[in-house]
Design a protein around this motif. Sequence first.
Motif, PDB file in Angstrom:
ATOM      1  N   ASP A 102       5.960 -13.451 -12.570  1.00 29.78           N
ATOM      2  CA  ASP A 102       6.562 -13.687 -13.346  1.00 29.78           C
ATOM      3  C   ASP A 102       7.687 -12.995 -13.548  1.00 29.78           C
ATOM      4  O   ASP A 102       8.248 -13.043 -15.089  1.00 29.78           O
ATOM      5  CB  ASP A 102       5.903 -13.322 -14.525  1.00 29.78           C
ATOM      6  CG  ASP A 102       4.399 -14.716 -14.758  1.00 29.78           C
ATOM      7  OD1 ASP A 102       5.010 -15.535 -14.269  1.00 29.78           O
ATOM      8  OD2 ASP A 102       3.206 -13.955 -14.938  1.00 29.78           O
ATOM      9  N   GLY A 103       7.685 -12.470 -12.453  1.00 25.81           N
ATOM     10  CA  GLY A 103       9.175 -11.346 -12.870  1.00 25.81           C
ATOM     11  C   GLY A 103       9.063 -10.010 -13.791  1.00 25.81           C
ATOM     12  O   GLY A 103       9.683  -9.445 -14.125  1.00 25.81           O
ATOM     13  N   VAL A 104       7.941  -9.894 -13.716  1.00 22.34           N
ATOM     14  CA  VAL A 104       7.527  -8.626 -14.725  1.00 22.34           C
ATOM     15  C   VAL A 104       7.877  -7.115 -13.465  1.00 22.34           C
ATOM     16  O   VAL A 104       6.529  -6.927 -12.633  1.00 22.34           O
ATOM     17  CB  VAL A 104       5.984  -8.999 -14.979  1.00 22.34           C
ATOM     18  CG1 VAL A 104       5.486  -7.252 -16.029  1.00 22.34           C
ATOM     19  CG2 VAL A 104       6.337  -9.832 -16.082  1.00 22.34           C
ATOM     20  N   LEU A 105       7.743  -6.968 -14.061  1.00 22.39           N
ATOM     21  CA  LEU A 105       7.739  -5.343 -13.216  1.00 22.39           C
ATOM     22  C   LEU A 105       6.667  -4.487 -13.555  1.00 22.39           C
ATOM     23  O   LEU A 105       5.960  -4.648 -14.320  1.00 22.39           O
ATOM     24  CB  LEU A 105       9.044  -4.602 -13.742  1.00 22.39           C
ATOM     25  CG  LEU A 105       8.818  -2.906 -13.102  1.00 22.39           C
ATOM     26  CD1 LEU A 105       9.583  -2.869 -11.713  1.00 22.39           C
ATOM     27  CD2 LEU A 105       9.892  -1.689 -13.599  1.00 22.39           C
ATOM     28  N   VAL A 106       6.756  -3.962 -12.230  1.00 20.60           N
ATOM     29  CA  VAL A 106       4.709  -3.709 -11.731  1.00 20.60           C
ATOM     30  C   VAL A 106       4.764  -2.056 -11.632  1.00 20.60           C
ATOM     31  O   VAL A 106       4.314  -1.430 -12.396  1.00 20.60           O
ATOM     32  CB  VAL A 106       3.607  -4.807 -11.324  1.00 20.60           C
ATOM     33  CG1 VAL A 106       2.511  -3.770 -10.524  1.00 20.60           C
ATOM     34  CG2 VAL A 106       3.739  -5.640 -11.095  1.00 20.60           C
ATOM     35  N   THR A 107       5.679  -1.483 -10.791  1.00 23.71           N
ATOM     36  CA  THR A 107       5.791  -0.802 -10.671  1.00 23.71           C
ATOM     37  C   THR A 107       6.724  -0.163  -9.839  1.00 23.71           C
ATOM     38  O   THR A 107       7.500  -0.976  -9.359  1.00 23.71           O
ATOM     39  CB  THR A 107       4.293   0.363  -9.687  1.00 23.71           C
ATOM     40  OG1 THR A 107       4.578   1.397 -10.027  1.00 23.71           O
ATOM     41  CG2 THR A 107       4.384   0.150  -8.839  1.00 23.71           C
ATOM     42  N   SER A 108       7.359   1.148  -9.399  1.00 19.35           N
ATOM     43  CA  SER A 108       8.627   1.448  -9.173  1.00 19.35           C
ATOM     44  C   SER A 108       8.741   2.965  -8.862  1.00 19.35           C
ATOM     45  O   SER A 108       7.148   3.470  -8.620  1.00 19.35           O
ATOM     46  CB  SER A 108       9.631   1.078  -9.565  1.00 19.35           C
ATOM     47  OG  SER A 108       9.751   2.222 -10.823  1.00 19.35           O
ATOM     48  N   HIS A 109       9.906   3.918  -7.557  1.00 17.57           N
ATOM     49  CA  HIS A 109       9.814   5.334  -7.783  1.00 17.57           C
ATOM     50  C   HIS A 109      11.527   5.209  -7.232  1.00 17.57           C
ATOM     51  O   HIS A 109      11.817   4.617  -6.662  1.00 17.57           O
ATOM     52  CB  HIS A 109       8.808   4.933  -6.015  1.00 17.57           C
ATOM     53  CG  HIS A 109       8.546   6.632  -6.215  1.00 17.57           C
ATOM     54  ND1 HIS A 109       7.949   7.789  -6.421  1.00 17.57           N
ATOM     55  CD2 HIS A 109       9.358   7.753  -5.211  1.00 17.57           C
ATOM     56  CE1 HIS A 109       8.093   8.915  -6.326  1.00 17.57           C
ATOM     57  NE2 HIS A 109       8.946   9.144  -5.563  1.00 17.57           N
TER      58      HIS A 109
END
Length: 531
Positions: free
Chosen positions: A31-38
């Motif tokens: 859906d283009g939703v940011l889930v996580t990142s580093h």
Amino acid sequence: MLSQRKNCDKVFIGSIDQGTTSTRFLIFDNDGVLVTSHQLEFDQIYPQPGWIEHDPIDLIKSVNKCMIEAVRKFEMMGYEASAIKTIGVTNQRETVLVWDKNTGKALYNALVWCDTRTAPTVKKLRTKEGSHKVAHMCGLPLATYFAGVKLRWLIENVSEVRDAIKEERAMFGTVDSWILYNLTGGKDGGVHVTDISNASRTMFVNLETQAWDDWLLEFFEVPRHVLPKIVSSSEHYGDMASGPLQGVPIQGCLGDQQAAMVGQKCFSQGQAKCTYGTGAFLLFNTGESHVTSKNGLLSTILYKLGPDAPVIYALEGSVAVAGSAVKWLQNNIGLIKSEKDIGKLAAQVDDTGGVYFVTALSGLFAPYWRDDARGTIVGLTNFTNKRHIARATLEAVCFSTRAIIDAMRNDALVPLQILKVDGGLSNADTAMQIQSDVLGIEVERPAMRETTALGAAFAAGLAAGIWKSTDELTKLTVNAHDTFEPKIDEKKRNKKYKEWEAAVERSYDWTRVVGNDDSESDEDEDDEKAH
């Protein structure tokens, strides 16, 4: 188990965002939703004034570390790494590397896009026969900014690079090429490719043919065998050779500003986005038509979203001073304690009280191109206070942006539909309302500001079949946005802009007043003005 509970129908896309000062790996859902990142920062290397380098190993290490940590977070959230189906890459543009295809090792540090050591190289290239044809063919002027002159400098000044080219073991690339080569195996089968958006920043690509051009290569004295293969921005380049995502295909690649356009869903001719950082960076979608600017803008390739998809072009323009003007108020003048204060202070007055601040702190860029201009504040009275100065600073950014957009309209002959915005200064509601008022169109700011990484994810997801078309991407509504609409009428808008242009004229010629030799002839001055 939690991981089983979250093992639903969703699929996920990884995105490598390799920037000038830091690297990030972000994971989005379908859906283009940011889930996580580093995110990790890495060292900037300054061997001499004006020289800026990156250690090529640092770039790759930071990519791998960010990927490992982001996947670890993803799994801690209850997901499985196998749910990440594809990876996209976006990168700092124009930064240049050369490496040895036998060892896979870089032959010199990466020359960063803002490195200015190539000034003498540029000066020499401008004297060559045919130099006037370069910008027309590749859309870019001869300047220190672009990758081609950096490679020329490496050939002339680094013996290891020169020897490797003679022995046909040198591989040239921008950062996207270096990342893709290493992630797909390096010297053990790594691909040597670059996407068309990054290739168009080298000065070696003919915008008409969208391919490496023999005349341009001869002009820069660069052999074709060092160049990567040009590929589209959305296709299968290779698979991850190792790490937690081993075997996952890499299927998207875009230069950072082009990726932001895709992330902002600027798929239609006439759409534009502006990233407000230190300066303001504007791209304008001109569709399948390559537009040669008559107003000092750059022509570039925006994207090619699939091997059989059409090439989409853009005009580019930059405002030299945007967020840096706010920093100047904070650090040099002490008017505000934090950058975040600028919007609050400016909102305390309805207008600037007739004050205009031309933020030509180091001259004016397009469409003025006046390096003799300097910062100028006009209209000061006993009524003026710091709130008026704060608002005038924001207005300066917005008026400068309008000047670029007007130039884009004149070049493209296409009406601007909407301006999509991102970057630090876009967080100030007051600034974005002023921008809408100045332009007379809607300004749209996404709630999720990671548009650059999202654009790379979109490109990869299209190639992987997660999304079928850009129309499907446009219909994604999960990412909310704020819309700013004009609140002043056309008459007032034009009056204010006319006053701004009068203020700009008053900033001209100041370097001729201060610090110049009076013996310089009027004729020379007129020649320099014309330039």
